[in-house]
Design an enzyme around this catalytic site. Structure first.
Site, mmCIF file in Angstrom:
data_model
loop_
_atom_site.group_PDB
_atom_site.id
_atom_site.type_symbol
_atom_site.label_atom_id
_atom_site.label_comp_id
_atom_site.label_asym_id
_atom_site.label_seq_id
_atom_site.Cartn_x
_atom_site.Cartn_y
_atom_site.Cartn_z
ATOM 1 N N GLU A 80 -17.023 48.202 10.581
ATOM 2 C CA GLU A 80 -16.696 46.873 11.105
ATOM 3 C C GLU A 80 -15.328 46.462 10.555
ATOM 4 O OE1 GLU A 80 -19.033 43.724 9.385
ATOM 5 O OE2 GLU A 80 -18.820 42.442 11.139
ATOM 6 N N LYS A 179 -21.628 41.291 18.228
ATOM 7 C CA LYS A 179 -22.401 40.911 17.027
ATOM 8 C C LYS A 179 -23.063 39.554 17.215
ATOM 9 C CE LYS A 179 -21.712 40.326 12.006
ATOM 10 N NZ LYS A 179 -20.651 40.307 10.955
ATOM 11 N N CYS A 212 -23.521 44.833 10.561
ATOM 12 C CA CYS A 212 -23.498 44.132 9.267
ATOM 13 C C CYS A 212 -24.636 43.136 9.078
ATOM 14 C CB CYS A 212 -22.129 43.471 9.084
ATOM 15 S SG CYS A 212 -21.700 43.195 7.346
#
Ligand SMILES: *[C@@H]1O[C@H](CO)[C@@H](O)[C@H](O)[C@H]1NC(C)=O
Ligand SMILES: *[C@@H]1O[C@H](CO)[C@@H](O)[C@H](O)[C@H]1NC(C)=O
Ligand SMILES: *[C@@H]1O[C@H](CO)[C@@H](O)[C@H](O)[C@H]1NC(C)=O
Ligand SMILES: *[C@@H]1O[C@H](CO)[C@@H](O)[C@H](O)[C@H]1NC(C)=O
Ligand SMILES: *[C@@H]1O[C@H](CO)[C@@H](O)[C@H](O)[C@H]1NC(C)=O
Ligand SMILES: *[C@@H]1O[C@H](CO)[C@@H](O)[C@H](O)[C@H]1NC(C)=O
Ligand SMILES: *[C@@H]1O[C@H](CO)[C@@H](O)[C@H](O)[C@H]1NC(C)=O
Length: 513
Positions: A80, A179, A212
């Site tokens: 990321e 995300k 994440c």
């Protein structure tokens, strides 16, 4: 007759080709990348300057991709923020963004670079995948124009998404994931209205992807495994390590084991920000991992994995609910782990059984240390409650850990070094959730692959004496349904969720197409 023979031959040929192209194992690669960061500025740079910075990072990623492919890797994951870094405002990020189309457009940017406007980063990633015949996973920024017909449209007239992309070994865009669970301070991005569940099929299993902070929440992470039955998770991350329970290699390997999937975690490398820790994790153990706070270098990891890993079912309460708590009258005390108040008992002997409870959770531990050192204190702790700092989420945690010093007030503080090995341990708890992630972390932030297992009745136990001193042995449970706000009955909530999932956008591409 001739026709039917021909048909039979074609059928056989098809069968053989199909069989041959379906792999029982594959080679995975992850690259921990020391990102070249842009100079911090509130004023947006020019698109040319932005591209120049991104190309510097792509030069480094190219080295890793080429090397991975030469060593036979089928897929490589990069981190990321791995192409432009972080510390942006919404405005200063804009020059780095490209419009990323939905994969259903069936696009190989390397062959057709101008089909969707100016997209040099997608073109370069696609060519790296195609020229090296390898799946390439990367994280870049997507921009999507919107207008007043959309009441959610930001004032500057477009959405900005933190986006994972996957190019297959022909350079085709096969996945795009925005995300969903943005970390605090990630204000340069918008979260998509609904969580996206993104999967794709390959000859080496079915893949799902998320980013994440997503790992701490139900959607899309758990949904990908539970409802879409992916074999392998792709996980670009920029993870800041937090001890004792949320160090990257520790928590990501635990998620793979708890969920029964392969997990490819690629972290950024920035020791000054505590960002290090990448790995290739199978459900039964870590296959490769990297943790390095000493150098500024990136690192490529490769390992073979099963395309369709198996995962035996675990009842996380079964054993613990059968244990009669020994009536020992142990001295309990409170202590803080990452802002959560735990109930602890000290492990005073070289071997013993202990129980500690908090609210609905009782944790049981059997252990034997190699020696009971006078200069180290270990405790057993229980936490059942809502964590509220850097994100809100309900936890049930049973943990054996080393206190920072022999002062009991330091139990739960971050500590990286220990001296006590354990001959054996067995930890269990009366969890009210099937989502429990088993962690074992040794001194100097090392994993212990092959040294422990989880039994079908919910015990995390050692298979042999630990190869190093122990920092923590933990069962990290998540009570997702408690996160969902409301006083609705859980049945209604479940139904609402199912409907929500049913309408979720699916990006699914098969290699056979
Ligand atoms: C940051 O600024 C310095 C000094 O102006 C310059 O030398 C360097 O190349 C810049 N770095 C980037 C990534 O633009
Ligand atoms: C982020 O940028 C601001 C200025 O834009 C700067 O003050 C700050 O130190 C930067 N932080 C990091 C972690 O680079
Ligand atoms: C608003 O945006 C939508 C979708 O992006 C588009 O179809 C429509 O034409 C736009 N309307 C105006 C007035 O620009
Ligand atoms: C798990 O084990 C407990 C105790 O043995 C039992 O009551 C419960 O029904 C089991 N749960 C499942 C899902 O099988
Ligand atoms: C701990 O409990 C186990 C299982 O009940 C028992 O076999 C063992 O003897 C106990 N160990 C100690 C040190 O009390
Ligand atoms: C549910 O309702 C009760 C009583 O009205 C209230 O005390 C409680 O805080 C509510 N819980 C949630 C999660 O809203
Ligand atoms: C992926 O494969 C599974 C079964 O092999 C299938 O159910 C799913 O629809 C496939 N996805 C697509 C659209 O290729």
């Amino acid at each position: 007759m001739v026709t039917s023979q021909l048909l039979a031959y074609v059928a056989l040929l098809f069968f053989c080709v199909f069989k041959a192209s379906s792999l029982d194992t594959f080679i995975a690669a992850v690259y921990e990348h020391a990102v070249v960061l842009p100079n911090a500025t509130l004023t947006p740079v020019s698109p040319e300057e932005a591209l120049a910075l991104m190309n510097r990072n792509l030069d480094l990623l190219e080295g890793a991709i080429t090397s991975a492919a030469q060593q036979g890797a089928h897929i490589i994951v990069t981190p990321e923020d791995g192409i432009y870094g972080w510390n942006f405002t919404r405005e200063s990020l804009y020059p780095y963004l490209e419009d990323i189309p939905h994969p259903q457009v069936n696009w190989i940017p390397c062959n057709n670079p101008n089909r969707f406007g100016h997209t040099p980063v997608q073109e370069r990633l696609s060519c790296l995948a195609k020229d090296n015949s390898i799946y390439v996973v990367a994280n870049i920024g997507d921009k999507k124009p919107c207008n007043a017909s959309d009441t959610q449209c930001p004032h500057d007239g477009h959405y900005q998404y933190n986006t994972d992309v996957v190019f297959d070994s022909q350079g085709r865009l096969v996945a795009r994931y925005h995300k969903h669970n943005l970390f605090m301070g990630e204000n340069q991005f918008n979260a998509p209205m609904e969580p996206e569940v993104v999967t794709f099929n390959t000859t080496f299993g079915r893949f799902g992807i998320f980013t994440c902070f997503d790992i701490l929440f139900y959607d899309p992470a758990v949904t990908l495994v539970k409802d879409f039955h992916v074999d392998t998770i792709l996980f670009p991350t920029a993870w800041m390590n937090v001890l004792p329970h949320l160090s990257a290699i520790e928590f990501h390997s635990a998620w793979a084991m708890g969920m029964g999937v392969n997990f490819l975690a690629s972290n950024t490398h920035n020791p000054s920000m505590k960002m290090t820790g990448s790995g290739i994790y199978a459900p039964d153990s870590a296959r490769a991992f990297h943790y390095d706070m000493k150098t500024e270098e990136g690192k490529l990891l490769l390992s073979q994995l099963e395309s369709h890993p198996s995962h035996p079912a675990v009842n996380w309460t079964s054993y613990a609910s059968s244990v009669e708590a020994p009536a020992t009258g142990n001295q309990e005390f409170k202590g803080i782990i990452f802002f959560d108040e735990y109930t602890f008992v000290e492990l005073t002997g070289v071997t013993a059984n202990y129980t500690v409870c908090q609210k609905d959770l009782c944790c049981h531990l059997s252990y034997q240390m190699s020696e009971k050192r006078a200069d180290e204190v270990y405790v057993l702790g229980a936490f059942d409650g809502l964590h509220t700092v850097e994100g809100q989420y309900h936890l049930q945690v049973c943990t054996l850990l080393k206190c920072k010093t022999t002062d009991l007030n330091t139990c739960g503080d971050s500590v990286e070094i220990a001296s006590t090995r354990f001959e054996m341990f067995s930890l269990s708890g009366t969890f009210g959730t099937p989502y429990v992630f088993p962690e074992v972390l040794l001194s100097e932030i090392q994993l212990a692959p092959g040294e422990f297992q989880v039994s079908s009745d919910g015990r995390l136990f050692s298979l042999k004496p630990t190869s190093g001193p122990v920092l923590t042995v933990t069962l990290f449970g998540r009570l997702y349904e408690k996160d969902w706000p409301s006083n609705t009955s859980s049945d209604l909530l479940g139904q609402a969720l199912q409907i929500m999932l049913a309408v979720v956008v699916l990006v699914v591409y098969s290699l056979y197409w």
